[in-house]
Design an enzyme around this catalytic site. Structure first.
Site, PDB file in Angstrom:
ATOM      1  CG  HIS A 404       4.839  -8.592  27.147  1.00 44.10           C
ATOM      2  ND1 HIS A 404       5.238  -7.748  26.131  1.00 44.10           N
ATOM      3  CD2 HIS A 404       4.337  -7.786  28.118  1.00 44.10           C
ATOM      4  CE1 HIS A 404       4.994  -6.499  26.475  1.00 44.10           C
ATOM      5  NE2 HIS A 404       4.444  -6.493  27.678  1.00 44.10           N
ATOM      6  CG  ASP A 408       7.794  -4.578  22.453  1.00 45.02           C
ATOM      7  OD1 ASP A 408       8.174  -5.348  23.363  1.00 45.02           O
ATOM      8  OD2 ASP A 408       8.576  -3.966  21.701  1.00 45.02           O
TER       9      ASP A 408
END
Length: 433
Positions: A404, A408
Site C-alpha cells: 500500500h 493505492d
C-alpha cells in the site's frame, strides 16, 4: 596433477552455502561433469560437478559445514582410477598453504614474539559458545555491534550462521554491552535470552531447519515487517476458460507437446493488467519508486523442501504454449532440485496457485521487493445470480496482496477487476484488452 574444487559464485547477494550431501567419498573414482557434492543456499540446492576425471583425494568440507564462495571443497587426482591418497605437501597447493602442515620455508621462519590477536571477539556472556565465525557472519556482527555470545547458534558444531545473526538483529537482543538497543516494548514481546533446554520426548522428532526453510521464514517475516501489505478479493467465473480448455485440449497437446492449463490464462491476464497499472509492477527502493517496463512473472512452485519461485522472463512476449512448457519444466526440475539461482532471481510480480492444494481463499504474502502477488484458489461450483435467475457456476476466488506504500486501493481493485474480465472472457486476451 591435483585439481582443487572450490565453492563457485552462488549468485547475487548469496555468499555462503551449506554442504548438504557428498556424492563421492575419498578414494572413489569420478568422471568429468559427474556430481560431487550438493550445496544448499538460501534459494536453491545445487550440484557441484567434477571438472576433471580422476579420483577424490580428500574432502575439505564435511556435510553440514558452512562454506564461503571460493572455499575449498575437495581435491581430485586427475587420471587416477580410485583408492588414492592425497600427494605429499610438495605436490599439493592445498597442503602447502595449510597452517597444520608447514613447508620447509615456514619451519625456518622464527615464530613471532607476540601472540597474534584473535580474529573473533571472545565470548562475554550467554550460554552458547561461539566456536568459529565465517567472514560474512563476522562482518554482520561488527557492522551491527553485536555480542556473538548472546546469539544462539544453529550451525553444525556450534557455528553461528547468517540467519542466526539476522534473527538477532530483528529481535534486538544481541547488542554488545555499552550500546543502546531498541526498547523491547517497541518491538513487542521478544525473547531476552536463549530458549531454555527442552526435554526429549520419544513421541517428538527434532529436525534442524534447512537453509532454504530458514530463508523462506526470514523473507516472509521481512515482507510483513517492511511492506504496508493489504489484500483485496474478487471472484471469477471460470466457465468460458474451462470450455475453451475442453474444446482445444487434445489439439493443443498434440501440437505443442504440453497440456493447456489455467496458469497461462492468468499469466497473460496479469501482464495485460500490469501494463495498465504499472505501480503493481514496481518496487520501493529507499525513497524512490522503480517502475519496471518489463514483465518477469514469478510462479510459486511447491517442493518437498519448501516453496520456490522460478521466473518467466519477458512473459509479455511468450505465447500460451511457451508459458505452459516453461512452467511444466520449472515444476519438474523444482521437484528434482535442479533449478538454478538465475532462474529464481528477479521477478516483477508473482502468481501463487493454492487451489491445487484445495485452498478456497487465502491472503498471499508478498515476495520482496515486489509490490504485488496474485493468489489463485480452488474452482468451486456455487449458485450465482445470472440475470434474473440462479445458476450453478464454476467460481474461483482471487486475492491480490499489494504494498500500500505505492499501490493505492483504486489501483489494486482495478487490477483485480481487469484480471477477472480477462478470465471471464478469454477473447480479450487475443486482442490485448
Amino acid at each position: 596433477m591435483v585439481t582443487e574444487v572450490r565453492v563457485p559464485v552462488l549468485g547475487e547477494s548469496v555468499s555462503e552455502a551449506t554442504v548438504a550431501n557428498w556424492r563421492k567419498q575419498p578414494g572413489e573414482a569420478v568422471a568429468v561433469d559427474e556430481p560431487l557434492v550438493e550445496l544448499e543456499t538460501d534459494k536453491v540446492t545445487l550440484e557441484i560437478n567434477s571438472p576433471v576425471a580422476g579420483a577424490v583425494a580428500e574432502i575439505n568440507a564435511e556435510a553440514g559445514a558452512n562454506v564461503e564462495v571460493g572455499a575449498l571443497l575437495c581435491t581430485i587426482v586427475e587420471g587416477a582410477t580410485g583408492s588414492v591418497r592425497l600427494p605429499s605437501a610438495e605436490a599439493s597447493p592445498a597442503k602447502q598453504s595449510s597452517p597444520a602442515q608447514p613447508s620447509a620455508t615456514t619451519a625456518l621462519t622464527p615464530a613471532p614474539t607476540q601472540p597474534s590477536p584473535p580474529t573473533t571477539p571472545p565470548p562475554r556472556s550467554g550460554t552458547y559458545a561461539v566456536k568459529t565465525l565465517s567472514p560474512a557472519v563476522r562482518k554482520l556482527i561488527e557492522d551491527n555491534n553485536l555480542d556473538p555470545a548472546r546469539i544462539k547458534p544453529s550451525g553444525k558444531g556450534g557455528r553461528l550462521t547468517k540467519p542466526d545473526v539476522q534473527a538477532a538483529i530483528e529481535a534486538g537482543t544481541a547488542k554488545a554491552y555499552g550500546t543502546s538497543a531498541v526498547a523491547p516494548s517497541a518491538l513487542g514481546p521478544t525473547p531476552t535470552a536463549p530458549l531454555p533446554p527442552r526435554a526429549d520426548d520419544p513421541r517428538e522428532e527434532r529436525v534442524t531447519m534447512s537453509r532454504l526453510r530458514k530463508a523462506i521464514a526470514r523473507r516472509l517475516k521481512e515482507a510483513q515487517n517492511n511492506a504496508a501489505m493489504l489484500t483485496t478479493f474478487n471472484e471469477a467465473d471460470m466457465g468460458l476458460v474451462m470450455q475453451m480448455r475442453a474444446e482445444y485440449r487434445d489439439a493443443f497437446e498434440k501440437k505443442h507437446g504440453v497440456r493447456l492449463g489455467f496458469m497461462s490464462f492468468f499469466v497473460k491476464a496479469c501482464v495485460n493488467a500490469l501494463k495498465e497499472l504499472p505501480a503493481v509492477n514496481a518496487e520501493v527502493y529507499g525513497d524512490e519508486i522503480i517502475y519496471k517496463n518489463y514483465y518477469d512473472i514469478g510462479v510459486a512452485v511447491g517442493t518437498p523442501q519448501g516453496l520456490v519461485v522460478p521466473v518467466l522472463r519477458d512473459a509479455d512476449v511468450l505465447g500460451f504454449a511457451d508459458v505452459e512448457k516453461t512452467i511444466d519444466d520449472f515444476g519438474r526440475r523444482a521437484r528434482d532440485g535442479q533449478l538454478t539461482l538465475a532462474e529464481m532471481s528477479g521477478g516483477t510480480f508473482t502468481i501463487s496457485n493454492g487451489g491445487v492444494y484445495g485452498s478456497l481463499m487465502s491472503s498471499p504474502i508478498l515476495n520482496p521487493p515486489q509490490s504485488g502477488i496474485l493468489g489463485m484458489h480452488k474452482i468451486q461450483p456455487r449458485p450465482m445470480a445470472i440475470g434474473n435467475k440462479v445458476e450453478i457456476r464454476p467460481m474461483m476466488y482471487l486475492a491480490l496482496s499489494y504494498d500500500h506504500r505505492i499501490v493505492d486501493g483504486r489501483e489494486a481493485v482495478t487490477f483485480l477487476v481487469r484480471v477477472k474480465e480477462a478470465i471471464e472472457d478469454p477473447r480479450r486476451l487475443l486482442i490485448d484488452m
